[in-house]
Design a protein around this motif. Structure first.
Motif, PDB file in Angstrom:
ATOM      1  N   ASP A 287       0.800  -1.224   0.000  1.00  0.00           N
ATOM      2  CA  ASP A 287       0.000   0.000   0.000  1.00  0.00           C
ATOM      3  C   ASP A 287       0.833   1.274   0.000  1.00  0.00           C
ATOM      4  O   ASP A 287       0.286   2.370  -0.145  1.00  0.00           O
ATOM      5  CB  ASP A 287      -0.922   0.021   1.230  1.00  0.00           C
ATOM      6  CG  ASP A 287      -1.944  -1.099   1.195  1.00  0.00           C
ATOM      7  OD1 ASP A 287      -2.215  -1.610   0.081  1.00  0.00           O
ATOM      8  OD2 ASP A 287      -2.461  -1.456   2.265  1.00  0.00           O
ATOM      9  N   SER A 288       2.135   1.153   0.180  1.00  0.00           N
ATOM     10  CA  SER A 288       2.984   2.335   0.262  1.00  0.00           C
ATOM     11  C   SER A 288       3.865   2.453  -0.983  1.00  0.00           C
ATOM     12  O   SER A 288       4.398   1.462  -1.474  1.00  0.00           O
ATOM     13  CB  SER A 288       3.864   2.264   1.511  1.00  0.00           C
ATOM     14  OG  SER A 288       4.767   3.338   1.548  1.00  0.00           O
ATOM     15  N   ASP A 289       4.003   3.682  -1.460  1.00  0.00           N
ATOM     16  CA  ASP A 289       4.875   3.917  -2.618  1.00  0.00           C
ATOM     17  C   ASP A 289       6.350   3.838  -2.232  1.00  0.00           C
ATOM     18  O   ASP A 289       7.201   3.516  -3.068  1.00  0.00           O
ATOM     19  CB  ASP A 289       4.582   5.291  -3.232  1.00  0.00           C
ATOM     20  CG  ASP A 289       3.211   5.363  -3.875  1.00  0.00           C
ATOM     21  OD1 ASP A 289       2.708   4.309  -4.315  1.00  0.00           O
ATOM     22  OD2 ASP A 289       2.634   6.469  -3.922  1.00  0.00           O
ATOM     23  N   ASN A 290       6.634   4.133  -0.983  1.00  0.00           N
ATOM     24  CA  ASN A 290       8.032   4.138  -0.553  1.00  0.00           C
ATOM     25  C   ASN A 290       8.128   3.621   0.884  1.00  0.00           C
ATOM     26  O   ASN A 290       8.425   4.371   1.816  1.00  0.00           O
ATOM     27  CB  ASN A 290       8.604   5.554  -0.647  1.00  0.00           C
ATOM     28  CG  ASN A 290      10.104   5.593  -0.373  1.00  0.00           C
ATOM     29  OD1 ASN A 290      10.809   4.611  -0.566  1.00  0.00           O
ATOM     30  ND2 ASN A 290      10.575   6.745   0.093  1.00  0.00           N
ATOM     31  N   PRO A 291       7.883   2.324   1.088  1.00  0.00           N
ATOM     32  CA  PRO A 291       7.913   1.777   2.451  1.00  0.00           C
ATOM     33  C   PRO A 291       9.309   1.894   3.057  1.00  0.00           C
ATOM     34  O   PRO A 291      10.309   1.638   2.393  1.00  0.00           O
ATOM     35  CB  PRO A 291       7.501   0.319   2.254  1.00  0.00           C
ATOM     36  CG  PRO A 291       7.847   0.006   0.829  1.00  0.00           C
ATOM     37  CD  PRO A 291       7.632   1.281   0.075  1.00  0.00           C
ATOM     38  N   GLN A 292       9.331   2.277   4.331  1.00  0.00           N
ATOM     39  CA  GLN A 292      10.606   2.521   4.996  1.00  0.00           C
ATOM     40  C   GLN A 292      10.901   1.445   6.043  1.00  0.00           C
ATOM     41  O   GLN A 292       9.997   0.930   6.698  1.00  0.00           O
ATOM     42  CB  GLN A 292      10.581   3.895   5.685  1.00  0.00           C
ATOM     43  CG  GLN A 292      10.406   5.055   4.729  1.00  0.00           C
ATOM     44  CD  GLN A 292      11.558   5.184   3.750  1.00  0.00           C
ATOM     45  OE1 GLN A 292      12.727   5.251   4.165  1.00  0.00           O
ATOM     46  NE2 GLN A 292      11.253   5.194   2.465  1.00  0.00           N
ATOM     47  N   VAL A 293      12.156   1.151   6.176  1.00  0.00           N
ATOM     48  CA  VAL A 293      12.601   0.198   7.200  1.00  0.00           C
ATOM     49  C   VAL A 293      12.609   0.882   8.566  1.00  0.00           C
ATOM     50  O   VAL A 293      12.975   2.051   8.682  1.00  0.00           O
ATOM     51  CB  VAL A 293      14.010  -0.323   6.859  1.00  0.00           C
ATOM     52  CG1 VAL A 293      14.618  -1.079   8.036  1.00  0.00           C
ATOM     53  CG2 VAL A 293      13.971  -1.214   5.629  1.00  0.00           C
ATOM     54  N   SER A 294      12.179   0.152   9.583  1.00  0.00           N
ATOM     55  CA  SER A 294      12.359   0.619  10.950  1.00  0.00           C
ATOM     56  C   SER A 294      13.810   0.387  11.341  1.00  0.00           C
ATOM     57  O   SER A 294      14.272  -0.752  11.413  1.00  0.00           O
ATOM     58  CB  SER A 294      11.439  -0.147  11.904  1.00  0.00           C
ATOM     59  OG  SER A 294      11.863   0.045  13.241  1.00  0.00           O
ATOM     60  N   GLU A 295      14.528   1.468  11.589  1.00  0.00           N
ATOM     61  CA  GLU A 295      15.943   1.332  11.918  1.00  0.00           C
ATOM     62  C   GLU A 295      16.146   0.597  13.234  1.00  0.00           C
ATOM     63  O   GLU A 295      17.124  -0.139  13.401  1.00  0.00           O
ATOM     64  CB  GLU A 295      16.605   2.705  11.961  1.00  0.00           C
ATOM     65  CG  GLU A 295      16.703   3.382  10.600  1.00  0.00           C
ATOM     66  CD  GLU A 295      17.459   2.535   9.580  1.00  0.00           C
ATOM     67  OE1 GLU A 295      18.428   1.842   9.974  1.00  0.00           O
ATOM     68  OE2 GLU A 295      17.071   2.553   8.400  1.00  0.00           O
ATOM     69  N   ASP A 296      15.207   0.771  14.178  1.00  0.00           N
ATOM     70  CA  ASP A 296      15.325   0.046  15.440  1.00  0.00           C
ATOM     71  C   ASP A 296      15.163  -1.456  15.217  1.00  0.00           C
ATOM     72  O   ASP A 296      15.933  -2.262  15.755  1.00  0.00           O
ATOM     73  CB  ASP A 296      14.267   0.534  16.437  1.00  0.00           C
ATOM     74  CG  ASP A 296      14.638   1.867  17.066  1.00  0.00           C
ATOM     75  OD1 ASP A 296      15.762   2.348  16.822  1.00  0.00           O
ATOM     76  OD2 ASP A 296      13.807   2.417  17.811  1.00  0.00           O
ATOM     77  N   ALA A 297      14.160  -1.841  14.443  1.00  0.00           N
ATOM     78  CA  ALA A 297      13.944  -3.265  14.183  1.00  0.00           C
ATOM     79  C   ALA A 297      15.135  -3.872  13.456  1.00  0.00           C
ATOM     80  O   ALA A 297      15.596  -4.970  13.801  1.00  0.00           O
ATOM     81  CB  ALA A 297      12.671  -3.463  13.377  1.00  0.00           C
ATOM     82  N   LYS A 298      15.644  -3.145  12.463  1.00  0.00           N
ATOM     83  CA  LYS A 298      16.790  -3.680  11.729  1.00  0.00           C
ATOM     84  C   LYS A 298      18.022  -3.763  12.629  1.00  0.00           C
ATOM     85  O   LYS A 298      18.819  -4.713  12.521  1.00  0.00           O
ATOM     86  CB  LYS A 298      17.088  -2.832  10.495  1.00  0.00           C
ATOM     87  CG  LYS A 298      18.192  -3.433   9.623  1.00  0.00           C
ATOM     88  CD  LYS A 298      18.428  -2.663   8.347  1.00  0.00           C
ATOM     89  CE  LYS A 298      19.561  -3.298   7.542  1.00  0.00           C
ATOM     90  NZ  LYS A 298      19.852  -2.547   6.288  1.00  0.00           N
TER      91      LYS A 298
END
Length: 407
Positions: A287-298
């Motif tokens: 659903d997102s054009d530019n999904p972002q990574v969670s830096e904390d999760a990574k």
């Protein structure tokens, strides 16, 4: 030759099935984490026969029963418990049915590790599949036996709970409950000096910031397995198994342990939720054009030791919009392994004998870290599945015979 601990990843498509053979005092202790066993008649030439592979890896007890010392269900999704009813014994050990000649008996489960939260949160949001219901019934049977007898029962009746239940429902049985951050050194009530397994989840409701009903994947059992080589007590191999734990879980774990990252370190990580994007991002991939990574999760998932392996127990990962497995998630994991001279391995692609079906990926757990166990082609060797395999090699990163981890 003394026994060596191993971890075997059985390829089951989008599902998990991991067997650890933990060696201590020249005895193997078998720990099965999750299962996804297709029913009879569903096997294909291009799929691994998971049940046969499991039987090949197990031993039988003095009564001729194939067994596991501990069976762990990280959470009750079907792709983590499929095949339990048909292939594992439930009920009193005295009711075990001997197999007919030429048939394998049902697998005898000496001890169960389960969490009350994985079933409570599941029931609030989704119904249980038949295998999960059967597992839950067996877990409750064992808990009720403990309540009645006020002591650990015999093999086949034993259970340990991971985490307390809500509203004090486990207060009277806390002696069989492992809490978060507890370090476990026993399997089936046997002390294992080579074992230091640390409980990291499931997390309690109050550890999440939002007030929404907890998602079932938040409840996955998470354990960091510290395993020493046979005869030693200081772990030289760390394995992180976390079921389908999602991004919210890893955000919380990073906040908890960013100043004590040893709690999250690993030599082998089973990519949570079959390499799903939802493990790494709050944004919907579709659903997102530019999904972002969670830096904390990574960051929480990025505590790889030198030469670490990240394993995706999933279907083939393609450059498309599927999730799981997700191509962009794979690229994020590959960035972690590349930074640490490690590798990413999708089980669907592991075909060392050049056959159609993926094969079981096994690592020996040595004093210098995990070593991939080499395969010998059946076509060239003519050996059966249980024939002895060649010595472990480390050709993923270094010369033959070198361990993959620890630089």
């Amino acid at each position: 030759m003394s026994k060596k601990s191993t971890i075997s990843h059985i390829p089951v498509g989008n599902g998990d099935m991991t067997l650890m053979k933990i060696a201590s005092n020249d005895t193997y202790h078998y720990v099965l984490v999750d299962m996804h066993i297709r029913q009879n008649g569903e096997s294909d030439d291009d799929k691994c026969d998971a049940l046969s592979s499991l039987y090949d890896l197990l031993d039988k007890d003095d009564e001729g029963r194939p067994y596991v010392d501990v069976l762990i269900l990280t959470h009750p999704d079907e792709d983590h418990i499929r095949g339990f009813r048909e292939n594992f014994h439930s009920g009193s050990p005295d009711d075990y049915v001997e197999p007919k000649d030429g048939e394998n008996g049902k697998i005898f489960v000496r001890e169960i590790w389960s969490s009350p939260l994985i079933f409570r949160r599941k029931s609030k949001n989704n119904s249980l599949c038949k295998d999960a219901t059967a597992f839950n019934t067996e877990a409750k049977r064992r808990v009720e036996l403990y309540k009645a007898e006020k002591q650990i029962g015999k093999q086949g009746d034993r259970i340990r709970l991971i985490g307390e239940d809500e509203d004090g429902k486990t207060d009277e049985i806390l002696d069989i409950v492992y809490q978060n951050e507890d370090v476990i050194d026993t399997l089936n009530e046997v002390y294992i000096k080579e074992l230091s397994a640390r409980v990291l989840g499931p997390l309690a409701d109050d550890e999440f910031e939002d007030n929404t009903s907890p998602d079932k994947n938040r409840s996955s059992i998470i354990i960091q397995w510290g395993l020493a080589s046979h005869g030693y007590s200081s772990p030289s191999n760390y394995i992180l198994l976390a079921g389908d734990a999602g991004v919210e879980v890893w955000d919380v774990l990073w906040e908890k342990y960013k100043n004590n990252t040893d709690m999250l370190q690993y030599d082998i990580l089973l990519a949570p939720h079959h390499c799903s994007w939802h493990t790494l991002s709050h944004d919907s991939f579709s659903d997102s054009d530019n999904p972002q990574v969670s830096e904390d999760a990574k960051s929480a998932l990025g505590e790889a030791r030198p030469g670490a392996v990240i394993v995706s127990s999933s279907d083939e990962i393609k450059d498309d919009d599927n999730d799981p497995p997700n191509y962009k998630a794979m690229k994020e994991y590959e960035s972690i392994t590349e930074e640490n001279d490690g590798t990413f391995q999708c089980l669907a692609d592991y075909k060392p004998s050049s056959g159609k079906a993926p094969e079981v990926l096994t690592y020996k757990l040595t004093i210098t870290g995990p070593q991939e166990e080499a395969k010998t082609s059946e076509a060239s060797s003519g050996t059966a599945k249980k024939a002895a395999r060649t010595a472990a090699t480390g050709t993923l990163f270094t010369g033959a015979g070198n361990a993959i981890g620890h630089g």
